[in-house]
Design a protein around this motif. Structure first.
Motif, short mmCIF file in Angstrom:
data_model
loop_
_atom_site.label_atom_id
_atom_site.label_comp_id
_atom_site.label_asym_id
_atom_site.label_seq_id
_atom_site.Cartn_x
_atom_site.Cartn_y
_atom_site.Cartn_z
N SER A 1 11.78 14.10 -1.10
CA SER A 1 11.54 13.79 -2.51
C SER A 1 10.90 12.42 -2.64
O SER A 1 10.96 11.59 -1.71
N ILE A 2 10.31 12.15 -3.81
CA ILE A 2 9.73 10.84 -4.08
C ILE A 2 10.79 9.74 -4.00
O ILE A 2 10.54 8.69 -3.40
N PRO A 3 11.98 9.93 -4.62
CA PRO A 3 13.01 8.89 -4.48
C PRO A 3 13.38 8.61 -3.03
O PRO A 3 13.61 7.46 -2.65
N THR A 4 13.43 9.66 -2.21
CA THR A 4 13.73 9.45 -0.79
C THR A 4 12.61 8.67 -0.13
O THR A 4 12.85 7.73 0.65
N VAL B 1 0.82 -1.21 0.00
CA VAL B 1 0.00 0.00 0.00
C VAL B 1 0.85 1.26 0.00
O VAL B 1 0.43 2.31 -0.51
N VAL B 2 2.05 1.18 0.53
CA VAL B 2 2.90 2.37 0.61
C VAL B 2 3.24 2.90 -0.78
O VAL B 2 3.47 4.10 -0.95
N MET B 3 3.23 2.03 -1.80
CA MET B 3 3.56 2.48 -3.15
C MET B 3 2.55 3.50 -3.66
O MET B 3 2.91 4.45 -4.36
N GLY B 4 1.28 3.31 -3.32
CA GLY B 4 0.27 4.25 -3.75
C GLY B 4 0.19 5.51 -2.91
O GLY B 4 -0.46 6.48 -3.28
N LEU B 5 0.87 5.50 -1.76
CA LEU B 5 0.82 6.64 -0.85
C LEU B 5 2.11 7.44 -0.81
O LEU B 5 2.22 8.40 -0.04
N LEU B 6 3.09 7.04 -1.63
CA LEU B 6 4.39 7.72 -1.60
C LEU B 6 4.29 9.24 -1.80
O LEU B 6 4.93 10.00 -1.06
N PRO B 7 3.51 9.73 -2.78
CA PRO B 7 3.44 11.19 -2.95
C PRO B 7 2.93 11.90 -1.70
O PRO B 7 3.44 12.96 -1.33
N ASP B 8 1.90 11.32 -1.05
CA ASP B 8 1.34 11.94 0.14
C ASP B 8 2.34 11.94 1.30
O ASP B 8 2.47 12.93 2.03
N SER C 1 8.60 11.95 12.25
CA SER C 1 9.62 12.28 11.27
C SER C 1 9.76 11.15 10.27
O SER C 1 9.31 10.02 10.51
N PHE C 2 10.41 11.45 9.13
CA PHE C 2 10.58 10.43 8.11
C PHE C 2 11.44 9.29 8.63
O PHE C 2 11.18 8.12 8.33
N GLY C 3 12.47 9.60 9.41
CA GLY C 3 13.33 8.56 9.96
C GLY C 3 12.55 7.60 10.84
O GLY C 3 12.77 6.38 10.80
N THR C 4 11.63 8.13 11.64
CA THR C 4 10.81 7.28 12.49
C THR C 4 9.86 6.42 11.65
O THR C 4 9.62 5.26 11.95
#
Length: 412
Positions: free
Chosen positions: A36-39, A21-28, A90-93
């Motif tokens: 960034s999207i790659p990150t 499911v994370v693939m469809g939610l990456l932009p959000d 945070s993104f790291g978490t």
């Protein structure tokens, strides 16, 4: 089929949903954290690598725990990881939460395969494994699009909270429905590791890496392939993924039905068919209808290999199936990561968005070659170098047995 398989399938549904499911939610997610999207894509890579590491690690650490209790602990870890993802400041978490959830993935499917096969009569093993994996395939038909819709409508954090709730349901189902299965007698790490001395176990795992890797070489880049080449709108990609999930569901049914009857011929047919369809996909991708048909066939042929490959490992890892089964689940994810990387390489080299299909075809063809090699080796040395092992053809029903379980016909 016992109700316990339903509990395992529910757990598999939750695990499959959180994986994809994370693939469809990456932009959000990227927008929320300002990356960034790659990150944000590291959430996919981190999960896959967590499966590869977690499968053998947690299986070894859980070697002194009964299989039922270990499955409950794994679902608990899965719940914790998804709660952490839902609340991550945070993104790291968030990445840490993804890794924590992924650690349970390989061991759950690995140990779950052993438990599922032990719940049924000997000639129903592959069907039982397929029933558990049905949860994973249904996740791609219902869980992933529904989770994506929820995430886009009310926030991606809600999606992970819902997935965590699914994990709780799976945990309670396992506690209630899976019978007490004490730790097998004689199960030791050294004995489990000795299974890897069997070249047939290693060949089966190599087939797993290459065969399912062929699927992900193409599907990882389905969005740009379908929008830029086939001419679909971005919104149609979600439903194409649902179509892929339907293919996975059908392939799983086929694999579970025929793996108990003719395992190696099934592998020849599915791997060969997959190689052909992926090669043709480079041409079919230029037509909307034919591209959709190809997506369905890739899902069906790719996932039809899962029950026979998992059963092949159980058959060959005589007396020590648990670690080998879990590592084989990690092999699926290793193939995913390898194929996705190779597909990116050929795109970056300027060969276009259909080029990953050729990569996938080559990987599937290589897996087919290994299948023929494995069969030839088995004809020459039926026991494949495992002390005391019997030929699979003569005793597939006891494949994967350990200790006391091997002496009970309905266990393995």
């Amino acid at each position: 089929m016992p109700l316990a398989l339903l509990a395992l399938a529910v757990g598999a549904f939750g695990v499959g949903t959180t994986e994809f499911v994370v693939m469809g939610l990456l932009p959000d997610i990227a927008a929320d954290y300002g990356v960034s999207i790659p990150t944000a894509g590291l959430l996919v890579t981190g999960y896959a690598l967590g499966v590869v590491v977690g499968a053998p690690l947690l299986t070894v650490l859980g070697g002194r725990v009964s299989r039922k209790r270990m499955l409950m602990l794994l679902m608990g870890l899965f719940v914790v990881g998804n709660v952490l993802s839902a609340l991550a400041p945070s993104f790291g978490t968030m990445l840490a939460g993804r890794v924590v959830a992924s650690l349970a993935h390989g061991s759950f499917f690995g140990i779950g395969s052993v438990v599922a096969a032990g719940l049924v009569a000997p000639d129903k093993k592959a069907g039982a494994i397929a029933t558990m994996f049905t949860g994973l395939t249904v996740a791609n038909i219902i869980g992933v699009p529904l989770g994506t819709f929820i995430g886009q409508a009310v926030g991606w954090r809600t999606t992970f909270a819902v997935v965590a709730a699914l994990g709780v349901v799976g945990l309670l189902g396992i506690a209630r429905l899976v019978p007490a299965m004490p730790r097998p007698e004689g199960a030791r790490l050294g004995r489990e590791l000795r299974a890897f001395r069997n070249p047939q176990v290693l060949l089966a795992m190599a087939m797993t890496v290459l065969g399912f890797g062929g699927v992900f070489a193409a599907i990882t880049y389905i969005a740009p392939m379908m929008t830029e080449v086939a001419g679909y709108s971005e919104g149609a990609v979600t439903w194409l993924l649902v179509l892929f999930g339907v293919g996975m569901f059908l392939g799983n049914l086929i694999g579970g039905r025929y793996a108990d009857r003719a395992l190696m011929p099934l592998l020849y047919a599915t791997l060969g068919g997959l190689a052909i369809v992926l090669a043709l996909f480079t041409v079919l991708a230029h037509d909307k209808v034919l591209a959709a048909v190809a997506v369905l066939l890739v899902g069906a042929l790719g996932f039809a290999t899962v029950p026979p490959l998992q059963k092949r490992v159980l058959d060959q890892a005589h007396g020590a199936p648990t670690l080998a089964s879990a590592v084989n689940i990690g092999a699926f994810n290793l193939g995913n990561a390898l194929a996705a990387w190779l597909g990116g390489v050929v795109i970056a080299a300027g060969y276009g968005y259909t080029a990953p299909n050729w990569v996938g075809a080559a990987l599937a063809a290589a897996a087919l070659g290994l299948a023929f090699w494995s069969a030839a080796l088995e004809r020459r040395t039926p026991a494949a170098g495992v002390p005391g092992a019997e030929p699979v053809a003569a005793d597939a029903v006891r494949a994967g047995g350990t200790g006391a379980e091997a002496r009970t016909p309905v266990h393995h």
